[in-house]
Design an enzyme around this catalytic site. Structure first.
Site, PDB file in Angstrom:
ATOM      1  N   ARG A 101       0.871  -1.192   0.000  1.00 26.94           N
ATOM      2  CA  ARG A 101       0.000   0.000   0.000  1.00 26.94           C
ATOM      3  C   ARG A 101       0.901   1.232   0.000  1.00 26.94           C
ATOM      4  NH1 ARG A 101      -5.300   1.054   3.666  1.00 26.94           N
ATOM      5  NH2 ARG A 101      -6.026  -0.472   2.135  1.00 26.94           N
ATOM      6  N   HIS A 128      -7.611   0.754  -6.185  1.00 35.01           N
ATOM      7  CA  HIS A 128      -7.798  -0.158  -5.051  1.00 35.01           C
ATOM      8  C   HIS A 128      -8.445  -1.438  -5.600  1.00 35.01           C
ATOM      9  CE1 HIS A 128      -7.950  -1.553  -1.081  1.00 35.01           C
ATOM     10  NE2 HIS A 128      -8.832  -0.739  -0.526  1.00 35.01           N
ATOM     11  N   GLN A 131     -10.268  -4.188  -3.420  1.00 36.41           N
ATOM     12  CA  GLN A 131     -11.550  -3.692  -2.918  1.00 36.41           C
ATOM     13  C   GLN A 131     -12.642  -3.838  -3.977  1.00 36.41           C
ATOM     14  OE1 GLN A 131     -12.113  -2.008   0.299  1.00 36.41           O
ATOM     15  NE2 GLN A 131     -14.146  -2.604  -0.367  1.00 36.41           N
ATOM     16  N   ASP A 223     -17.790   6.491  -0.700  1.00 37.21           N
ATOM     17  CA  ASP A 223     -16.488   6.399  -0.022  1.00 37.21           C
ATOM     18  C   ASP A 223     -16.191   7.796   0.541  1.00 37.21           C
ATOM     19  OD1 ASP A 223     -13.915   5.681   0.794  1.00 37.21           O
ATOM     20  OD2 ASP A 223     -13.041   5.716  -1.218  1.00 37.21           O
ATOM     21  N   CYS A 263     -16.663   1.119   1.220  1.00 40.10           N
ATOM     22  CA  CYS A 263     -15.463   0.292   1.425  1.00 40.10           C
ATOM     23  C   CYS A 263     -14.973   0.359   2.865  1.00 40.10           C
ATOM     24  CB  CYS A 263     -14.369   0.732   0.462  1.00 40.10           C
ATOM     25  SG  CYS A 263     -13.947   2.467   0.589  1.00 40.10           S
ATOM     26  N   ARG A 291     -13.702  -9.302   1.543  1.00 40.42           N
ATOM     27  CA  ARG A 291     -12.318  -8.964   1.170  1.00 40.42           C
ATOM     28  C   ARG A 291     -11.410 -10.160   1.443  1.00 40.42           C
ATOM     29  NH1 ARG A 291     -10.376  -3.757   1.367  1.00 40.42           N
ATOM     30  NH2 ARG A 291      -8.472  -4.770   0.652  1.00 40.42           N
TER      31      ARG A 291
HETATM   32  N1   CP Z   1     -11.359  -0.728   2.774  1.00 42.73           N
HETATM   33  C1   CP Z   1     -10.060  -0.806   3.109  1.00 42.73           C
HETATM   34  O1   CP Z   1      -9.163  -1.039   2.282  1.00 42.73           O
HETATM   35  O2   CP Z   1      -9.841  -0.620   4.429  1.00 42.73           O
HETATM   36  P1   CP Z   1      -8.434  -0.388   5.125  1.00 42.73           P
HETATM   37  O3   CP Z   1      -7.936   0.955   4.651  1.00 42.73           O
HETATM   38  O4   CP Z   1      -8.721  -0.399   6.597  1.00 42.73           O
HETATM   39  O5   CP Z   1      -7.499  -1.481   4.715  1.00 42.73           O
HETATM   40  N1  NVA Z   2     -10.470   6.226  -0.923  1.00 47.77           N
HETATM   41  C1  NVA Z   2     -10.061   5.763   0.374  1.00 47.77           C
HETATM   42  C2  NVA Z   2     -10.223   4.296   0.489  1.00 47.77           C
HETATM   43  C3  NVA Z   2      -9.847   3.695   1.816  1.00 47.77           C
HETATM   44  C4  NVA Z   2      -9.987   2.222   1.851  1.00 47.77           C
HETATM   45  C5  NVA Z   2      -8.630   6.184   0.632  1.00 47.77           C
HETATM   46  O1  NVA Z   2      -7.796   6.048  -0.266  1.00 47.77           O
HETATM   47  O2  NVA Z   2      -8.337   6.655   1.737  1.00 47.77           O
END
Ligand code: CP
Ligand code: NVA
Length: 306
Positions: A101, A128, A131, A223, A263, A291
């Protein structure tokens, strides 16, 4: 040759269908695969916070008989202590796969290019994919199939919206995205998804009116307005997104059996009300659970030859 999972756009439709059927199997028979990845190690590198992605990958890998190892960002100092390509080459000597990430999407691409092991995108500023793929699985699971589904994404044209664009275009799900005009999805991704949707025969539409996206929808998805890394823009974005809240009034425009998805993490009272997030239409916790099942299928495909 090793295979990465950086974007849904790199998957063929048949591969997505294979991942979905493996997910069904994994979900139904958790114990049957308790040795499938025995002796394999998965590294996790998170340069942004995470609850769902980290825990679901760690537990999922353990359920498959493998070993998951979190690499603390402050220890490895990714991007500053050594060149990304050296980093990828070294980790390839110890691990069998990596979940990453990052902020910039090119960092994950660079790591994938320099690694001999599969790299899985655990979220970047751009995409993502775990997701969105898992979310489309969840919609299929709840509705029985994806035929004629109308998905409304209300909010920021962000990483989740981008991956939903690719996923919906590939799987043939009609997608209406409503964003304020200043926060549209990336133009190249949007146009690419529209092109892909020509083969699957669905509509991909962008508007600045939440009510027109929500009208007659089978699924409403939202989101956060300010994603991780956009903390400085937060106050301004909250103003820009006035009128984009998923609330009871917006939900009343959708089909009576409309599903509500997010999400997570959610900013309750901003992009979605408590009433809707906790209401009868919401499937956000089933969505979060899936997930793990779907990512186990990805691990089996990339690491186990399934
Ligand atoms: N939805 C999601 O990816 O959650 P986290 O940021 O907690 O991993
Ligand atoms: N769009 C959000 C998704 C988190 C899972 C972010 O990038 O923070």
């Amino acid at each position: 040759m090793k295979r990465d999972f950086l974007s849904i756009k790199d998957l063929q439709l048949e591969e997505i269908e294979h991942i979905f059927s493996l997910t069904d199997e994994l979900k139904a028979k958790v114990k049957d695969h308790s040795r499938s990845l025995s002796g394999k190690s998965l590294g996790l590198i998170f340069l942004k916070p995470s609850l769902r992605t980290r825990v679901s990958f760690e537990v999922g890998m353990n359920q498959l008989g493998g070993y998951a190892l979190s690499l603390a960002a402050e220890d490895i100092k990714f991007g500053t202590r050594e060149a990304a390509k050296d980093f990828g080459k070294v980790l390839s000597r110890y691990l069998d796969a990596l979940v990453v990430r990052t902020f910039s999407h090119s960092e994950v691409e660079e790591l994938a290019d320099s690694s001999d092991i599969p790299v899985i995108n655990g979220l970047t500023d751009l995409l993502h994919p775990c997701q969105a793929l898992s979310d489309l699985y969840t919609i299929k699971e709840k509705k029985g199939n994806l035929d004629d589904i109308k998905l409304a994404f209300i909010g920021d044209g962000n990483n989740v919206a981008h991956s939903l664009l690719y996923g919906c275009a590939k799987l043939g799900v009609n997608l209406k995205i409503a964003t304020p005009s200043k926060h549209k999805p990336d133009e190249e991704i949007f146009n690419h998804a529209k092109e892909l949707a020509k083969s699957s025969g669905v509509e991909i539409i962008l508007s600045d009116k939440p009510s027109s996206a929500a009208a007659n929808a089978d699924v409403i998805y939202t989101d956060v307005w300010a994603s991780m890394g956009q903390e400085r823009e937060y106050k301004k974005k909250v103003k820009d997104f006035k009128g984009f809240q998923v609330n009871q009034e917006l939900l009343s425009l959708a089909k009576p059996d409309c599903l509500v998805m997010h999400c997570l993490p959610a900013h309750r009272g901003e992009e979605i009300t408590d009433e809707v997030l906790d209401g009868a239409h919401s499937i956000v916790f089933d969505q979060a659970e899936n997930r793990m099942h779907l990512q186990k299928a990805i691990l089996l495909m990339l690491l186990g030859g399934y």
